[in-house]
Scaffold this motif. Structure first.
Motif, PDB file in Angstrom:
ATOM      1  N   CYS A 106       0.823  -1.308  -0.186  1.00 12.95           N
ATOM      2  CA  CYS A 106       0.071  -0.023   0.032  1.00 12.95           C
ATOM      3  C   CYS A 106       0.929   1.402  -0.019  1.00 12.95           C
ATOM      4  CB  CYS A 106      -1.370  -0.001   1.221  1.00 12.95           C
ATOM      5  SG  CYS A 106      -1.928   1.713   1.254  1.00 12.95           S
ATOM      6  N   VAL A 107       1.872   1.386   0.984  1.00 12.35           N
ATOM      7  CA  VAL A 107       2.774   2.621   0.914  1.00 12.35           C
ATOM      8  C   VAL A 107       3.599   2.621  -0.329  1.00 12.35           C
ATOM      9  CG1 VAL A 107       4.662   3.429   1.872  1.00 12.35           C
ATOM     10  CG2 VAL A 107       2.964   2.416   3.561  1.00 12.35           C
ATOM     11  N   GLU A 108       4.008   1.691  -1.072  1.00  9.81           N
ATOM     12  CA  GLU A 108       4.626   1.638  -2.244  1.00  9.81           C
ATOM     13  C   GLU A 108       3.825   2.133  -3.284  1.00  9.81           C
ATOM     14  OE1 GLU A 108       7.772   1.156  -2.818  1.00  9.81           O
ATOM     15  OE2 GLU A 108       8.135   0.774  -0.820  1.00  9.81           O
ATOM     16  N   LYS A 109       2.497   1.742  -3.217  1.00 13.62           N
ATOM     17  CA  LYS A 109       1.481   2.427  -4.127  1.00 13.62           C
ATOM     18  C   LYS A 109       1.229   3.871  -3.907  1.00 13.62           C
ATOM     19  CE  LYS A 109      -0.807  -1.561  -6.129  1.00 13.62           C
ATOM     20  NZ  LYS A 109      -0.662  -1.172  -7.206  1.00 13.62           N
ATOM     21  N   LEU A 110       1.093   4.160  -2.593  1.00 12.24           N
ATOM     22  CA  LEU A 110       0.827   5.815  -2.364  1.00 12.24           C
ATOM     23  C   LEU A 110       1.898   6.450  -2.767  1.00 12.24           C
ATOM     24  CD1 LEU A 110      -0.813   5.042   1.425  1.00 12.24           C
ATOM     25  CD2 LEU A 110      -1.821   6.041  -0.789  1.00 12.24           C
ATOM     26  N   LYS A 111       3.169   6.071  -2.396  1.00 13.15           N
ATOM     27  CA  LYS A 111       4.335   6.850  -2.977  1.00 13.15           C
ATOM     28  C   LYS A 111       4.325   7.029  -4.503  1.00 13.15           C
ATOM     29  CE  LYS A 111       7.617   4.290  -1.332  1.00 13.15           C
ATOM     30  NZ  LYS A 111       9.058   3.795  -0.893  1.00 13.15           N
ATOM     31  N   ALA A 112       4.117   6.130  -5.331  1.00 15.02           N
ATOM     32  CA  ALA A 112       4.179   6.232  -6.632  1.00 15.02           C
ATOM     33  C   ALA A 112       2.837   6.924  -7.116  1.00 15.02           C
ATOM     34  CB  ALA A 112       3.643   4.858  -7.284  1.00 15.02           C
ATOM     35  N   GLY A 113       1.823   7.245  -6.551  1.00 16.32           N
ATOM     36  CA  GLY A 113       0.662   7.872  -6.974  1.00 16.32           C
ATOM     37  C   GLY A 113       0.826   9.333  -6.442  1.00 16.32           C
ATOM     38  N   SER A 114       1.607   9.878  -5.496  1.00 18.88           N
ATOM     39  CA  SER A 114       1.899  11.339  -5.326  1.00 18.88           C
ATOM     40  C   SER A 114       3.122  11.574  -4.520  1.00 18.88           C
ATOM     41  CB  SER A 114       0.469  11.624  -4.099  1.00 18.88           C
ATOM     42  OG  SER A 114       0.981  11.012  -2.901  1.00 18.88           O
ATOM     43  N   SER A 115       3.545  12.889  -3.923  1.00 13.44           N
ATOM     44  CA  SER A 115       4.609  13.109  -3.451  1.00 13.44           C
ATOM     45  C   SER A 115       4.320  13.320  -1.767  1.00 13.44           C
ATOM     46  CB  SER A 115       5.243  14.477  -4.037  1.00 13.44           C
ATOM     47  OG  SER A 115       4.202  15.438  -4.091  1.00 13.44           O
ATOM     48  N   ILE A 116       3.245  12.745  -1.356  1.00 15.56           N
ATOM     49  CA  ILE A 116       2.932  13.170   0.115  1.00 15.56           C
ATOM     50  C   ILE A 116       3.806  12.389   1.002  1.00 15.56           C
ATOM     51  CG2 ILE A 116       1.083  12.853   1.771  1.00 15.56           C
ATOM     52  CD1 ILE A 116      -1.025  13.146  -0.514  1.00 15.56           C
ATOM     53  N   LEU A 117       4.358  11.045   0.828  1.00 11.56           N
ATOM     54  CA  LEU A 117       5.083  10.320   1.746  1.00 11.56           C
ATOM     55  C   LEU A 117       6.401  10.393   1.157  1.00 11.56           C
ATOM     56  CD1 LEU A 117       2.874   7.080   2.062  1.00 11.56           C
ATOM     57  CD2 LEU A 117       3.358   8.643   3.576  1.00 11.56           C
ATOM     58  N   PRO A 118       7.541  10.409   2.172  1.00 12.40           N
ATOM     59  CA  PRO A 118       9.013  10.437   1.699  1.00 12.40           C
ATOM     60  C   PRO A 118       9.197   9.397   0.770  1.00 12.40           C
ATOM     61  CG  PRO A 118       8.635  10.516   4.041  1.00 12.40           C
ATOM     62  CD  PRO A 118       7.135  10.264   3.688  1.00 12.40           C
ATOM     63  N   SER A 119       9.931   9.644  -0.273  1.00 13.55           N
ATOM     64  CA  SER A 119      10.265   8.753  -1.421  1.00 13.55           C
ATOM     65  C   SER A 119      10.966   7.287  -0.849  1.00 13.55           C
ATOM     66  CB  SER A 119      10.971   9.445  -2.544  1.00 13.55           C
ATOM     67  OG  SER A 119      12.373   9.830  -2.047  1.00 13.55           O
ATOM     68  N   ASP A 120      11.654   7.737   0.137  1.00 15.55           N
ATOM     69  CA  ASP A 120      12.422   6.533   0.725  1.00 15.55           C
ATOM     70  C   ASP A 120      11.901   5.850   1.741  1.00 15.55           C
ATOM     71  OD1 ASP A 120      12.788   8.538   2.508  1.00 15.55           O
ATOM     72  OD2 ASP A 120      14.907   7.918   2.959  1.00 15.55           O
ATOM     73  N   ILE A 121      10.509   6.231   1.957  1.00 17.25           N
ATOM     74  CA  ILE A 121       9.950   5.523   3.346  1.00 17.25           C
ATOM     75  C   ILE A 121       9.840   3.888   2.818  1.00 17.25           C
ATOM     76  CG2 ILE A 121       7.633   6.211   2.600  1.00 17.25           C
ATOM     77  CD1 ILE A 121       6.726   6.319   5.549  1.00 17.25           C
ATOM     78  N   ASP A 122       9.874   3.172   3.874  1.00 17.20           N
ATOM     79  CA  ASP A 122       9.658   1.884   3.839  1.00 17.20           C
ATOM     80  C   ASP A 122       9.128   1.181   5.210  1.00 17.20           C
ATOM     81  OD1 ASP A 122       9.821  -0.775   2.585  1.00 17.20           O
ATOM     82  OD2 ASP A 122      11.925  -1.254   3.646  1.00 17.20           O
TER      83      ASP A 122
END
Length: 399
Positions: A42-58
């Motif tokens: 889910c987090v990977e998809k959210l990162k791909a769809g916007s810049s809201i989350l840090p790009s390197d968050i895992d």
């Protein structure tokens, strides 16, 4: 700027009023990910769809356990642990309660009829504290990350029940000396009242930056009720801790006007919508406000993002890995989630010692679940208003 600050009379300890709406918007997506069976995806998809989350968050780990010892099948108590090196941040977000789950019924009945437990200098609701303590392997896992990244900030978050657990987590980490009060941040969404007035004062001493985000007429934030028992001198009833951020609009968006209230129970914030008549009148719509924050259906957002249909039983895809007997640390491998370690907590009442049987990893910290906590009974004047709130709400939710 769309903000109005209201000062209160609770000046026991300096606290932060620097609410960052961008951070609140970011954290609600992690609160949503905590509901998911696949938070990493889910987090990977959210990162791909916007810049809201840090790009390197895992999402590095999931902490989970069956939350109640009953015959019901429902979503487990769980928390996700995330890491962003670029933001120098560790993220801990707790899973909340789904609106149709039997867990909601058990939670409500527990708050109505069970005694509160002494915690810190006050009392907290038994259900919340017990649920947090069942996730006994969370603390050592966060501390393991802090050993690797000692200057990182820990962000606690959660929605609904998850907000209550996040609140207790922030307080506990500070009380145990695991974190300095200035090295953590707490953002919750639709959080119920966790403890009483003494606990709220103690919480203020322990946690510097804490924000309770409330969406308009979200009735869960008024539960357990504070109609009569919370604000007078020497009150022992439920009482919110600092700091409320109130969005007084029926269409809450990230850019909406908000008000920051320093007073824990401030009549210019969401407290103005509390009362027996208002509660019953708002029951039809209050769950809508509770389930959506910043126009995000928090509990369902990841399933919708991944086009996944939630099973009606609310049994998660991780359920076969979990037990009510121990707290599990789950990690993601090539073949799906696997149990990285289990922590079994056994109680010896006489000596108050916890013995931990741990596989795969040895943790230096232990959590004691003490059955001998001092209890405080819920008075009748608190129970009756709570029933006025929970009965119409549950009736609507379960229809």
């Amino acid at each position: 700027m769309n903000v109005d600050y209201q000062s209160g009379c609770d000046n026991l300890q300096e606290i932060s009023t620097d609410y960052k709406k961008e951070l609140a918007y970011e954290q609600v997506f992690l609160a949503a990910a905590a509901y998911s069976d696949e938070p990493k995806v889910c987090v990977e998809k959210l990162k791909a769809g916007s810049s809201i989350l840090p790009s390197d968050i895992d999402i590095v780990e999931v902490i989970a356990r069956q939350c109640d010892d009953t015959i019901f099948e429902y979503k487990e108590c769980a928390a996700i642990i995330g890491l962003s090196v670029s933001r120098k941040s560790i993220y801990v977000s707790f899973r909340g309660t789904t609106s149709i789950s039997p867990q909601l019924i058990l939670q409500s009945l527990s708050i109505l009829f069970e005694s509160k437990l002494a915690y810190g200098k006050g009392h907290v609701q038994k259900y919340f504290l017990t649920a947090y303590q069942k996730l006994s392997c969370l603390e050592p896992r966060v501390m393991n990350l802090l050993e690797q990244y000692p200057d990182f900030t820990v962000h606690f978050s959660g929605h609904s029940l998850g907000g209550a657990l996040a609140s207790i987590a922030a307080f506990t980490f500070s009380q145990k000396g695991l974190l300095d009060r200035n090295s953590m941040k707490l953002y919750t969404y639709g959080m119920p009242r966790v403890g009483d007035k003494l606990y709220a004062a103690d919480f203020r001493e322990k946690v510097y930056e804490s924000f309770r985000v409330v969406n308009y007429k979200d009735c869960v934030t008024h539960f357990p009720t504070c109609f009569i028992s919370c604000r007078h001198e020497g009150a022992t009833g439920p009482y919110h801790h600092h700091t409320e951020v109130f969005y007084d609009t029926s269409n809450m968006l990230s850019e909406s006007f908000f008000r920051v209230c320093n007073g824990n129970e401030d009549d210019v914030c969401s407290h103005k919508y509390q009362g027996p008549i208002k509660t019953v009148a708002n029951a039809r719509f209050c769950t809508d406000y509770h389930t959506r924050y910043f126009d995000i259906p928090v509990g369902k957002h990841c399933d919708e993002t991944m086009n996944k249909r939630r099973k009606r039983s609310d049994v998660s895809d991780m359920s076969h890995l979990l037990s009510s007997e121990y707290c599990s640390v789950l990690q993601k491998g090539n073949d799906g989630w696997f149990v990285f370690s289990n922590r079994v907590t056994k109680i010896t009442k006489a000596s108050n010692i916890s013995t931990n049987d741990t596989s795969s990893v040895t943790d230096s910290l232990t959590t004691v679940i003490d059955d001998d906590y001092e209890c405080a009974a819920s008075p009748a004047y608190q129970t009756v208003p709570n029933m006025l709130l929970v009965i119409p709400t549950l009736t609507y939710v379960l229809m």
